[in-house]
Design an enzyme around this catalytic site. Structure first.
Site, PDB file in Angstrom:
ATOM      1  N   HIS A 153       0.685   1.743  -2.659  1.00 42.62           N
ATOM      2  CA  HIS A 153       0.139   0.565  -3.356  1.00 42.62           C
ATOM      3  C   HIS A 153      -1.236   0.158  -2.836  1.00 42.62           C
ATOM      4  O   HIS A 153      -1.964  -0.562  -3.498  1.00 42.62           O
ATOM      5  CB  HIS A 153       1.127  -0.608  -3.330  1.00 42.62           C
ATOM      6  CG  HIS A 153       1.195  -1.362  -2.036  1.00 42.62           C
ATOM      7  ND1 HIS A 153       2.149  -1.131  -1.075  1.00 42.62           N
ATOM      8  CD2 HIS A 153       0.405  -2.333  -1.540  1.00 42.62           C
ATOM      9  CE1 HIS A 153       1.954  -1.959  -0.057  1.00 42.62           C
ATOM     10  NE2 HIS A 153       0.901  -2.691  -0.306  1.00 42.62           N
ATOM     11  N   ASP A 169       6.671   4.338  -2.249  1.00 41.26           N
ATOM     12  CA  ASP A 169       5.391   3.743  -1.850  1.00 41.26           C
ATOM     13  C   ASP A 169       4.805   4.500  -0.654  1.00 41.26           C
ATOM     14  O   ASP A 169       4.857   4.030   0.482  1.00 41.26           O
ATOM     15  CB  ASP A 169       5.636   2.262  -1.507  1.00 41.26           C
ATOM     16  CG  ASP A 169       4.350   1.475  -1.376  1.00 41.26           C
ATOM     17  OD1 ASP A 169       3.285   2.009  -1.727  1.00 41.26           O
ATOM     18  OD2 ASP A 169       4.422   0.319  -0.910  1.00 41.26           O
ATOM     19  N   SER A 221       0.042  -3.698   5.235  1.00 39.90           N
ATOM     20  CA  SER A 221       0.620  -2.614   4.433  1.00 39.90           C
ATOM     21  C   SER A 221       0.086  -1.262   4.864  1.00 39.90           C
ATOM     22  O   SER A 221      -1.086  -1.129   5.193  1.00 39.90           O
ATOM     23  CB  SER A 221       0.261  -2.807   2.957  1.00 39.90           C
ATOM     24  OG  SER A 221       1.006  -3.845   2.410  1.00 39.90           O
TER      25      SER A 221
END
Ligand SMILES: *[C@@H]1O[C@H](CO)[C@@H](O)[C@H](O)[C@H]1NC(C)=O
Ligand SMILES: *[C@@H]1O[C@H](CO)[C@@H](O)[C@H](O)[C@H]1NC(C)=O
Length: 266
Positions: free
Chosen positions: A68, A116, A210
């Site tokens: 992402h 992801d 992230s």
């Protein structure tokens, strides 16, 4: 006067860190030499933007991160900084290398952040030294048991309304069973995701973290993936063991394209 100062500093000290991460602390500089800082330049209707993510080195020219982070419409470029502690400074230890290409998992879905994971290939190999090192990642038959405490580092926000951190911060979080994640995320898939967090909600990863690795016993087992709004608990991380065959396949492809016949390093 001196006494007053001492007293006030004694009261101030516990608060000095209150604005920092959500429960984490600054790492000893360069003690996490696999950590990479990603600066992602992308374009949308309103112009050029920059977003930041974490990542980690698994080969001198290859990193893992979260899909992402890069699955934006139009990327201008991605710059990877290795060997950093304070990313606001051009430290001697830093190596800044552009990403040459990246391979997002073919079944990545932004709905539910399924699969992801992304592999990034650097334009040039990083120089491996005491500040820049690769980290091993979990094999497909390696699990990590519920209750294990592992560490996750990042330059993400240090408060819900805060900005990203200059320096690398780290929190220790526990592997949870799947229940709290199943309840909160209807797309939660236990084979390819892991449920992680601090039940008291005092410690957590946050925006900008992230793509960073979830490290248990010196091996990367997870990749920071998602949460819900500002909720500190629970968090969903990508379960690396599930993707090991895919990662190995991509590494073989990279090696074939660039360095035919070169020995693979571990
Ligand atoms: C990081 O470097 C910047 C620029 O020199 C400095 O202003 C900042 O205080 C440093 N951050 C920390 C936490 O040391
Ligand atoms: C990335 O894009 C920015 C803005 O277009 C540019 O200034 C920078 O030099 C580019 N970096 C690389 C490594 O191409």
């Amino acid at each position: 006067m001196l006494l007053l100062l001492l007293i006030s500093s004694a009261f101030l000290l516990p608060w000095a860190g209150a604005g920092r991460i959500i429960g984490g602390k600054e790492v000893v500089p360069h003690s996490r030499p696999h950590m990479a800082f990603l600066k992602i330049k992308f374009v949308n209707q309103s112009g050029i933007h920059t977003s930041r993510c974490g990542g980690f080195l698994i080969r001198p020219d290859t990193m893992l991160s979260a899909a992402h982070c890069v699955a934006k419409r139009r990327i201008v470029n991605i710059t990877v900084t290795l060997g950093a502690h304070n990313i606001s400074v051009r430290e001697q230890s830093q190596q800044r290398i552009p990403a040459a290409r990246w391979v997002i998992h073919p079944k990545y879905s932004p709905v539910g952040y399924i699969n992801d994971i992304v592999l990034l290939n650097l334009k040039t190999k990083a120089k491996i030294n005491k500040n820049v090192k690769q980290i091993a990642f979990s094999g497909s038959n390696e699990g990590v048991t519920v209750g294990t405490k592992c560490r996750v580092a990042g330059w993400g926000r240090t408060a819900v309304e805060g900005r990203g951190s200059d320096v690398l911060m780290e929190v220790e979080l526990k592997v949870q069973n799947d229940e709290p994640c199943k309840q909160l995320f209807h797309n939660y898939l236990r084979h390819s995701m892991m449920c992680v967090g601090d039940k008291n909600g005092k410690k957590t990863t946050y925006e900008g973290d992230s793509g960073g690795p979830f490290v248990c016993n010196q091996k990367a087992y997870g990749i920071v993936s998602r949460g819900v709004g500002t909720k500190p608990f629970p968090k969903v991380f990508t379960r690396i063991s599930y993707f090991e065959p895919w990662i190995r396949e991509q590494l073989r492809k990279f090696a074939l394209q660039e360095l035919p016949g070169s020995p693979s390093s571990d």
